[in-house]
Scaffold this motif. Structure first.
Motif, PDB file in Angstrom:
ATOM      1  N   PRO A 210       0.821  -1.222   0.000  1.00  0.00           N
ATOM      2  CA  PRO A 210       0.000   0.000   0.000  1.00  0.00           C
ATOM      3  C   PRO A 210       0.852   1.268   0.000  1.00  0.00           C
ATOM      4  N   CYS A 211       0.371   2.267  -0.733  1.00  0.00           N
ATOM      5  CA  CYS A 211       1.011   3.574  -0.804  1.00  0.00           C
ATOM      6  C   CYS A 211      -0.041   4.635  -0.489  1.00  0.00           C
ATOM      7  N   VAL A 212       0.392   5.705   0.148  1.00  0.00           N
ATOM      8  CA  VAL A 212      -0.510   6.811   0.448  1.00  0.00           C
ATOM      9  C   VAL A 212       0.000   8.073  -0.239  1.00  0.00           C
ATOM     10  N   THR A 213      -0.915   8.963  -0.547  1.00  0.00           N
ATOM     11  CA  THR A 213      -0.583  10.210  -1.215  1.00  0.00           C
ATOM     12  C   THR A 213      -0.012  11.198  -0.207  1.00  0.00           C
ATOM     13  N   VAL A 214       1.190  11.677  -0.487  1.00  0.00           N
ATOM     14  CA  VAL A 214       1.813  12.711   0.327  1.00  0.00           C
ATOM     15  C   VAL A 214       1.511  14.077  -0.272  1.00  0.00           C
ATOM     16  N   GLN A 215       1.588  14.157  -1.591  1.00  0.00           N
ATOM     17  CA  GLN A 215       1.319  15.410  -2.288  1.00  0.00           C
ATOM     18  C   GLN A 215       0.766  15.086  -3.670  1.00  0.00           C
ATOM     19  N   LEU A 216      -0.204  15.892  -4.110  1.00  0.00           N
ATOM     20  CA  LEU A 216      -0.768  15.737  -5.449  1.00  0.00           C
ATOM     21  C   LEU A 216      -1.020  17.128  -6.016  1.00  0.00           C
ATOM     22  N   ASN A 217      -0.349  17.438  -7.107  1.00  0.00           N
ATOM     23  CA  ASN A 217      -0.550  18.707  -7.810  1.00  0.00           C
ATOM     24  C   ASN A 217      -1.247  18.398  -9.128  1.00  0.00           C
ATOM     25  N   VAL A 218      -2.367  19.044  -9.355  1.00  0.00           N
ATOM     26  CA  VAL A 218      -3.125  18.818 -10.584  1.00  0.00           C
ATOM     27  C   VAL A 218      -3.201  20.125 -11.351  1.00  0.00           C
ATOM     28  N   ASN A 219      -2.891  20.051 -12.632  1.00  0.00           N
ATOM     29  CA  ASN A 219      -2.951  21.211 -13.518  1.00  0.00           C
ATOM     30  C   ASN A 219      -4.118  21.021 -14.477  1.00  0.00           C
ATOM     31  N   PHE A 220      -5.054  21.946 -14.456  1.00  0.00           N
ATOM     32  CA  PHE A 220      -6.248  21.862 -15.301  1.00  0.00           C
ATOM     33  C   PHE A 220      -5.986  22.655 -16.576  1.00  0.00           C
ATOM     34  N   LEU A 221      -5.941  21.943 -17.696  1.00  0.00           N
ATOM     35  CA  LEU A 221      -5.553  22.546 -18.968  1.00  0.00           C
ATOM     36  C   LEU A 221      -6.707  22.722 -19.940  1.00  0.00           C
ATOM     37  N   GLY A 222      -7.780  21.996 -19.718  1.00  0.00           N
ATOM     38  CA  GLY A 222      -8.911  22.059 -20.630  1.00  0.00           C
ATOM     39  C   GLY A 222     -10.158  21.508 -19.961  1.00  0.00           C
TER      40      GLY A 222
ATOM     41  N   SER B 215       8.679   8.515 -11.922  1.00  0.00           N
ATOM     42  CA  SER B 215       9.845   9.204 -12.486  1.00  0.00           C
ATOM     43  C   SER B 215      11.066   9.102 -11.589  1.00  0.00           C
ATOM     44  N   HIS B 216      10.841   8.819 -10.290  1.00  0.00           N
ATOM     45  CA  HIS B 216      11.965   8.780  -9.358  1.00  0.00           C
ATOM     46  C   HIS B 216      11.527   8.070  -8.085  1.00  0.00           C
ATOM     47  N   GLU B 217      12.484   7.428  -7.427  1.00  0.00           N
ATOM     48  CA  GLU B 217      12.243   6.820  -6.114  1.00  0.00           C
ATOM     49  C   GLU B 217      13.340   7.274  -5.165  1.00  0.00           C
ATOM     50  N   ALA B 218      12.965   7.559  -3.923  1.00  0.00           N
ATOM     51  CA  ALA B 218      13.932   7.938  -2.896  1.00  0.00           C
ATOM     52  C   ALA B 218      13.448   7.377  -1.570  1.00  0.00           C
ATOM     53  N   GLY B 219      14.098   6.318  -1.113  1.00  0.00           N
ATOM     54  CA  GLY B 219      13.663   5.669   0.122  1.00  0.00           C
ATOM     55  C   GLY B 219      12.249   5.124  -0.041  1.00  0.00           C
ATOM     56  N   SER B 220      11.363   5.545   0.831  1.00  0.00           N
ATOM     57  CA  SER B 220       9.977   5.066   0.768  1.00  0.00           C
ATOM     58  C   SER B 220       9.097   5.945  -0.125  1.00  0.00           C
ATOM     59  N   LEU B 221       9.674   6.973  -0.743  1.00  0.00           N
ATOM     60  CA  LEU B 221       8.898   7.895  -1.571  1.00  0.00           C
ATOM     61  C   LEU B 221       9.006   7.563  -3.053  1.00  0.00           C
ATOM     62  N   LEU B 222       7.867   7.665  -3.739  1.00  0.00           N
ATOM     63  CA  LEU B 222       7.815   7.492  -5.186  1.00  0.00           C
ATOM     64  C   LEU B 222       7.267   8.779  -5.784  1.00  0.00           C
ATOM     65  N   PHE B 223       7.924   9.263  -6.824  1.00  0.00           N
ATOM     66  CA  PHE B 223       7.531  10.492  -7.500  1.00  0.00           C
ATOM     67  C   PHE B 223       6.942  10.098  -8.853  1.00  0.00           C
ATOM     68  N   LEU B 224       5.748  10.625  -9.140  1.00  0.00           N
ATOM     69  CA  LEU B 224       5.047  10.213 -10.351  1.00  0.00           C
ATOM     70  C   LEU B 224       4.598  11.416 -11.167  1.00  0.00           C
TER      71      LEU B 224
ATOM     72  N   GLN C 193       1.396  15.824 -10.855  1.00  0.00           N
ATOM     73  CA  GLN C 193       2.634  15.349 -10.267  1.00  0.00           C
ATOM     74  C   GLN C 193       2.264  14.890  -8.856  1.00  0.00           C
ATOM     75  N   ALA C 194       2.776  13.727  -8.462  1.00  0.00           N
ATOM     76  CA  ALA C 194       2.423  13.172  -7.154  1.00  0.00           C
ATOM     77  C   ALA C 194       3.653  12.641  -6.450  1.00  0.00           C
ATOM     78  N   ILE C 195       3.567  12.679  -5.133  1.00  0.00           N
ATOM     79  CA  ILE C 195       4.529  11.993  -4.288  1.00  0.00           C
ATOM     80  C   ILE C 195       3.729  11.002  -3.466  1.00  0.00           C
ATOM     81  N   MET C 196       4.096   9.735  -3.573  1.00  0.00           N
ATOM     82  CA  MET C 196       3.438   8.657  -2.826  1.00  0.00           C
ATOM     83  C   MET C 196       4.442   8.046  -1.854  1.00  0.00           C
ATOM     84  N   LYS C 197       3.942   7.647  -0.703  1.00  0.00           N
ATOM     85  CA  LYS C 197       4.794   7.014   0.295  1.00  0.00           C
ATOM     86  C   LYS C 197       4.422   5.550   0.411  1.00  0.00           C
ATOM     87  N   ARG C 198       5.427   4.705   0.241  1.00  0.00           N
ATOM     88  CA  ARG C 198       5.265   3.260   0.408  1.00  0.00           C
ATOM     89  C   ARG C 198       5.165   2.964   1.894  1.00  0.00           C
TER      90      ARG C 198
END
Length: 119
Positions: A58-70, A85-94, A109-114
């Motif tokens: 399971p992963c939980v959302t630490v941060q979620l940035n949403v850009n509304f383009l249309g 796009s990247h992993e650092a320790g328990s964090l996944l960047f998407l 863009q999101a940061i998820m924590k494992r």
């Protein structure tokens, strides 16, 4: 997901695509898809991608940035895709995209924590 779904899933090459068909309950008063609908779909798609990458832990959302383009409207197919796009320790960047009938309407863009595995 009960209000958002049914959620459609499809393998798309080496990635997964998550989609919903826009219904009236997804719309705001201007009759376009509500930002909360877009955000919920992006959060679900990106967290599922993170879960899979994390070995189905399971992963939980630490941060979620949403850009509304249309905008998108009832009847359109909203398709979310993403990648780690990247992993650092328990964090996944998407990074993610959301298309309405093949037109880009949102990025995220999101940061998820494992979380730690439970026995």
């Amino acid at each position: 997901m009960g209000v958002l779904g049914p959620l459609l899933t499809r393998r798309d090459g080496d990635q997964w695509a998550y989609a919903i068909r826009v219904r009236d309950e997804h719309l705001n008063q201007a009759q376009v898809v509500h930002g909360g609908t877009i955000t919920a779909l992006m959060d679900h798609a990106l967290s599922t991608i993170a879960w899979d990458r994390a070995g189905r832990v399971p992963c939980v959302t630490v941060q979620l940035n949403v850009n509304f383009l249309g905008t998108s409207r009832a009847g359109q197919l909203l398709v979310a895709r993403g990648k780690v796009s990247h992993e650092a320790g328990s964090l996944l960047f998407l990074d993610g995209t959301l298309h309405a009938d093949d037109i880009l309407v949102s990025t995220a863009q999101a940061i998820m924590k494992r979380l730690e595995k439970r026995d």
